[in-house]
Design an enzyme around this catalytic site. Sequence first.
Site, PDB file in Angstrom:
ATOM      1  N   GLY A 658       0.789  -1.227   0.000  1.00 29.12           N
ATOM      2  CA  GLY A 658       0.000   0.000   0.000  1.00 29.12           C
ATOM      3  C   GLY A 658       0.821   1.276   0.000  1.00 29.12           C
ATOM      4  O   GLY A 658       0.346   2.321  -0.423  1.00 29.12           O
ATOM      5  N   GLU A 659       2.079   1.215   0.491  1.00 31.66           N
ATOM      6  CA  GLU A 659       2.837   2.449   0.693  1.00 31.66           C
ATOM      7  C   GLU A 659       4.141   2.532  -0.087  1.00 31.66           C
ATOM      8  O   GLU A 659       4.617   3.634  -0.376  1.00 31.66           O
ATOM      9  CB  GLU A 659       3.099   2.613   2.198  1.00 31.66           C
TER      10      GLU A 659
END
Length: 697
Positions: A658-659
């Site tokens: 996600g990051e």
Amino acid sequence: MTGTALGAPAVRREGRQKVTGVARYAAEHPQPDRAHAWPVPATVARGRVTAVDTSAARALPGVLTVLTHENAPRIAEPDDPTLAVLRDERVPHRGWFVALVVARSPEEARAAASAVRVEYAVEDHDVTLSADHPEAYEPETANGGHPARREYGDPDGAFATAPVRVDVSYRVPPLHNHPMEPHASTARWEGERLVVHTSSQGGTAVRATLAALFALPEDRVTVHTAHVGGGFGSKGTPRPDVVLAAMAARATGLPVTVALPRRQLPAVVGHRAPTLHRLRLGADTDGRLTGLTHEIVTHSSRIKEFVEQAAVPARVMYATPSSRTLHRVVRLDVPSPSWMRAPGESPGMYALESAMDELAAALGMDPVRLRLLNEPEREPDSGKPFSSRHLTECLEEGARRFGWEHRDPRPRSRAEGHLLVGTGVAAATYPVLVQPSTAEARALPDGTFVVRVNATDIGTGARTVLTQVAADALGVALDRVRTEIGDSDLPSASLAGGSSGTASWGWAVHDACTALAGSLAGRTAPLPDEGVSAHADTAGRADAESPYARHAFGAHFAEVTVDSLTGEVRVRRLLGVFAAGRILNARTARSQFVGGMVMGLGMALTEGSTMDAAFGDFTESDLASYHVPAHADVPAVEAHWIDEDDAHLNPVGGKGIGEIGNVGTAAAIGNAVHHATGVRFRDLPLTPDRILTGLRG
């Protein structure tokens, strides 16, 4: 939908619900006699409330009540000071909620909120961050429990004697999360039972918090988080909206919805704190680092210490015999900062990878080669072996796909009329985080399976990927598995944050399904009507200390044009190559990588906030002034990955994605702008006014 293979590009299970409007978000749960509440924010930067006149507001049509610190239902003192709403008269920063109007409609509540009159005893305030602020101090730890300071070797001596040196400063401004769905909650009381629908990244944490605040057993609180319209960290812990909704529902005896106005979000749901960076890199003439120092100064609020761990990535990235990484923080009269997608890593890697580009220029060396040359055999800070580290492969594959070998390294060497064209590269890293979770898997007599876990899908495709994990462990087709998530009455699970969701929940789901498959193996008797179930709890394993340093890595490449007449920067191409463990769903993974890269583009070019020194307020408080990228800003984005088999992670083999996508993007774009213009810009965002000033300087 059929197929069981993890990694397959399975379509989202809830996709049709979302595009047809069937999926309901926190403020979209109509209930009989539902009321709506609108907060009243403080208009001073520091002080205390001396009087609140609610008479004009209460006289307006539809108004049911106005809550203040004098009449609001009492709550216990929260562990998180940002949730201490309407408990006393203090005002720790502008935008702090001092009243709440409850009315029959949102419009009536909003109108009445503007009629509330509040008087204050104003105190002097300070909201200005500077690197030499007299109240700056070294905290014990930064976010995530990282020691504020780490040092080995002789970084000062190494820098002083290095034949090639870079001593540079960078600034990342305050940034705001601004999810598509603002923070919202709907609450109702059923006797002494509290039921809420809330936009949160973790319903289990919300349940525990509400139970403590309202002195309830946790089994008398139910939290629904079925659909969440983004969060980017700002919904990682409970925010004031859910507390206010529960208070208003208790005061009125009605279901109440609190949907925070977007202009109020920067003051009450967290933000990425500004970071001031100083980097000193020393190297031999062959490009090998001899010393690395990364020091940052950031701000936090008076009521809660949160320290952006922006120097931590420098502890992971490059081999050097001497290093110092240090965090200092200033407590100011500002809203409390909090998590924003890749906290620490995103601003920290922007500064580090920009400085590495400056070192490459000072050496006259290709920036890809410089990074390859300084690859460590073990994690530099801890000395642990990496569970896997394929940054070299990401850089080499990215360079091949991007056509890096055709690049003229000379700055300002390529132009198309008044457009200056440049390319840049940056590396990326993000830690592997896994939290304990529980799950249940049940086999039903009709041949289908139900998986239950209180995971939260914040738009990442968690329902789909967890179904794939379950189907793979059970050895059945996807269409035979139904996954239930987003309800605190389900088996408890960790929050959706830190790129840890799928790895954490997937571990528990895998274990529950594996146990269930084992109990069904060889069974000949028909299943009972209620089916057969198995449970799993990963506590003690998921949170166990690992002998390995576990990180995802990536390489970002960017091509930009800089208009020498207007100062406008346009990104023509973004390319990312990642090593993030086993990719569990190619479709949703690519979406996550691309989304992260677009967010990094916003950080580089458009997003930035200003703290008004006189008023103690963020001046860019809505999407009219805080500019996020639009489709026209992102013409071509490619995301690829390296097939990575890491046996030291979890049963599903995922690192979290996600990051990592947004960590290196801003630096790659900034480095490309330098290559295009020959000017080094060290303050974000790279807006036309800054570009023109640099070009004309």
